[in-house]
Motif scaffolding. Structure first.
Motif, PDB file in Angstrom:
ATOM      1  N   PRO A 143      33.380  89.822  16.582  1.00 34.18           N
ATOM      2  CA  PRO A 143      34.638  89.361  17.170  1.00 34.18           C
ATOM      3  C   PRO A 143      35.040  87.963  16.669  1.00 34.18           C
ATOM      4  CG  PRO A 143      33.208  90.298  18.850  1.00 34.18           C
ATOM      5  CD  PRO A 143      32.403  90.250  17.593  1.00 34.18           C
ATOM      6  N   VAL A 144      36.338  87.766  16.401  1.00 37.01           N
ATOM      7  CA  VAL A 144      36.861  86.479  15.925  1.00 37.01           C
ATOM      8  C   VAL A 144      38.059  86.113  16.799  1.00 37.01           C
ATOM      9  CG1 VAL A 144      37.944  85.277  13.968  1.00 37.01           C
ATOM     10  CG2 VAL A 144      36.263  87.080  13.532  1.00 37.01           C
ATOM     11  N   PRO A 145      38.105  84.891  17.355  1.00 31.42           N
ATOM     12  CA  PRO A 145      39.277  84.514  18.166  1.00 31.42           C
ATOM     13  C   PRO A 145      40.557  84.491  17.314  1.00 31.42           C
ATOM     14  CG  PRO A 145      37.486  82.932  18.444  1.00 31.42           C
ATOM     15  CD  PRO A 145      37.101  83.828  17.315  1.00 31.42           C
ATOM     16  N   LEU A 146      41.661  84.939  17.918  1.00 26.52           N
ATOM     17  CA  LEU A 146      42.931  84.977  17.184  1.00 26.52           C
ATOM     18  C   LEU A 146      43.343  83.597  16.706  1.00 26.52           C
ATOM     19  CD1 LEU A 146      45.081  87.445  19.340  1.00 26.52           C
ATOM     20  CD2 LEU A 146      43.958  87.906  17.158  1.00 26.52           C
ATOM     21  N   GLY A 147      43.015  82.575  17.491  1.00 27.95           N
ATOM     22  CA  GLY A 147      43.383  81.206  17.126  1.00 27.95           C
ATOM     23  C   GLY A 147      42.735  80.790  15.809  1.00 27.95           C
TER      24      GLY A 147
END
Ligand SMILES: Cc1cc2nc3c(=O)[nH]c(=O)nc-3n(C[C@H](O)[C@H](O)[C@H](O)COP(=O)(O)OP(=O)(O)OC[C@H]3O[C@@H](n4cnc5c(N)ncnc54)[C@H](O)[C@@H]3O)c2cc1C
Ligand code: FES
Lengths: 384, 91
Positions: free
Chosen positions: B77-81
């Motif tokens: 998972p990677v934060p959208l920010g």
């Protein structure tokens, strides 16, 4: 189940459109075989964003979409399976006064057509209703709350179960290679497991591959396989109710029924290709656009990205009905970005045409002959 | 025997999987879409192989013939920010 190699109709393509056509044909008492080259739903029908609207920027498409939206809303009841429609609404955000003006004109048209026309929201109203929006640069919005979302897997499954109940034979991992023609008339399809005969008609509902199959009998259809990407995040409590559309860059975000945030965006890599290969540019572009519109998304984790096709025609509208060149050969494809929402009406109208010889007036403008004859359906406003 | 959880992320049990296979869902893609297996934070890295094995046992298809769903990016998972501020110039 032993596949019978002869039926009244052979439908090529086990996407939502093929399933809906087969279901309606079977309901009228016809015998139908569906051949699907992979698994049911493996094309765009399991790769779409699951939104349904009635509001298009011309009369023909709006009328067809409205007929379909009415059917989509009561699909659970008609099919006896919960297809999970929710009226979340569409919220278009505008950055130019002229786009707001254009929307006001379209609202008049929609009203005339009997379609719930929705409402324009000023910036203050937007701030009050949707506190999560960054309104910088925005001059207003348009909310169409008659629109909503379905659950694409549930809709596919609902048609599939009903097809089986009515005796439709659905063959997965059977690939159609060529339409069989005798004396100018389609009589079946040649497949990876032999020939299937169609006594009444062959129906190509094979998404963008419809073009390739039509070419096997010299029929030219201007349908391009434009790759389109989408992505989802981890699930969150549902806060973003409507589908939020950033019209500046043509991107959108919304929450699925499970609460995942689904994002998509136009990119320069939306090109004709058969490949489902994802790009690294897409998630960056979609995240940039939608984090700007909804800043709180910055901390949300992205989990998955995928690609599908828009089966795109020159006027971005579907190709529905018999082709002129070969008798008993019908097509339903070219839906561009909005084929899933049209499937309930298209299935019903196609079945009426095939089995009863009745051409529904709402479907008539979408005939395959229109491109050659220069009767394109004009999209008056392209926002973005 | 108590509940046997096969997909930890989405809380899907062995019984639910067996029931769906009995109902005729004999493709991992169909099981994924019906039950949500493989759609959690690990994106199926923990469960899909096990589900393939169950499918093989219950249908008599050999494991090697079962088609696995496509594994898709991102690997984690990677934060959208992070994506939004990635500063990677697009081509
Ligand atoms: C990212 C994305 C977002 C979208 N969002 C929306 C949305 O919000 N709302 C909406 O209404 N639409 C949306 N769409 C469009 C929508 O997904 C399609 O218009 C719709 O699914 C078309 O259905 P179909 O049955 O015509 O095609 P498909 O679902 O593509 O089905 C065609 C089937 O034919 C099969 N096939 C092809 N060739 C052969 C052959 N030779 N023999 C046998 N079988 C064959 C394929 O395997 C496939 O299963 C979106 C699409 C994408 C990619
Ligand atoms: S364990 Fe099934 S998705 Fe993670």
């Amino acid at each position: 189940m032993q596949a019978s190699k002869k039926s009244e109709y052979v439908v090529v393509g086990g996407g939502v459109v093929g399933l809906s056509i087969a279901y309606h044909l079977a309901k009228l008492g016809a015998s139908v075989t569906i051949v699907e080259k992979r698994y049911v739903g493996s094309g765009s029908s399991t790769r779409n964003a699951a939104n349904a609207r009635a509001h298009f920027f011309n009369r023909e498409a709006s009328l067809l979409a409205w007929e379909s939206l009415k059917r989509m809303r009561k699909l659970s009841r008609d099919l006896g399976y919960n297809t999970l429609f929710v009226r979340r609404g569409y919220l278009w955000l505008f950055y130019k006064e002229e786009h707001l003006e254009a929307m006001r004109r379209y609202m008049k048209t929609w009203k005339e057509l009997g379609i719930p026309e929705g409402k324009i929201l000023g910036v203050d109203e937007l701030a009050k209703r949707y506190p999560y929006l960054n309104l910088r640069g925005i001059v207003g919005g348009y909310l169409a709350d008659a629109n909503g979302r379905y659950h694409h897997d549930a809709v596919v499954r609902a048609y599939w179960i009903n097809c089986r109940r009515l005796g439709v034979s659905i063959l997965e991992y059977v690939e159609a290679r060529k339409v069989l023609v005798r004396s100018g008339r389609a009589v079946g399809v040649e497949t990876s497991t032999g020939a299937f005969e169609a006594e009444k008609a062959v129906v190509l509902a094979a998404g963008p591959w419809t073009r390739v199959l039509a070419e096997t009998v010299g029929v030219e259809l201007p349908i391009e396989p434009i790759r389109k990407e989408a992505m989802v995040t981890e699930p969150l409590k549902i806060t973003i109710k409507p589908l939020v559309i950033n019209t500046k860059v043509n991107a959108y975000a919304q929450q699925t029924l499970r609460g995942e945030v689904l994002l998509s965006s136009a990119t320069p890599l939306d090109v004709p290709t058969w490949s489902y290969q994802h790009t690294y540019q897409f998630p960056i572009r979609a995240a940039k656009a939608m984090v700007e519109t909804i800043p709180a998304l910055a901390t949300v984790n992205w989990l998955r990205q995928w690609a599908g096709h828009y089966a795109t025609t020159p006027d971005h509208n579907p190709v529905l009905g018999y082709v002129d060149e070969v008798e008993n050969l019908a097509v339903a494809s070219g839906f561009s970005g909005h084929g899933f929402m049209l499937a309930p009406a298209v299935g019903e109208f196609m079945a009426l045409l095939l089995e009863k010889g009745y051409l529904h007036p709402v479907m008539a403008p979408f005939d395959p002959g229109r491109f050659k004859e220069g009767r394109m359906i004009r999209e008056d406003l392209v926002i973005g | 025997m108590g509940k046997v959880i096969v997909c930890f992320c989405e809380d899907v049990t062995l019984d639910e999987i067996r029931k769906a296979i009995k109902e005729g869902y004999r493709d991992l893609e169909h099981l994924k879409r019906l039950l949500g297996i493989g759609t959690g934070p690990c994106q199926g890295k923990q469960c899909l192989i096990t589900v393939a094995r169950i499918l093989a046992e219950d249908t008599g298809i050999s494991v090697s013939e079962i088609r696995l769903p496509t594994f898709r990016p991102p690997a984690r998972p990677v934060p959208l920010g992070v994506l939004a501020g990635a500063g990677l110039e697009e081509e």
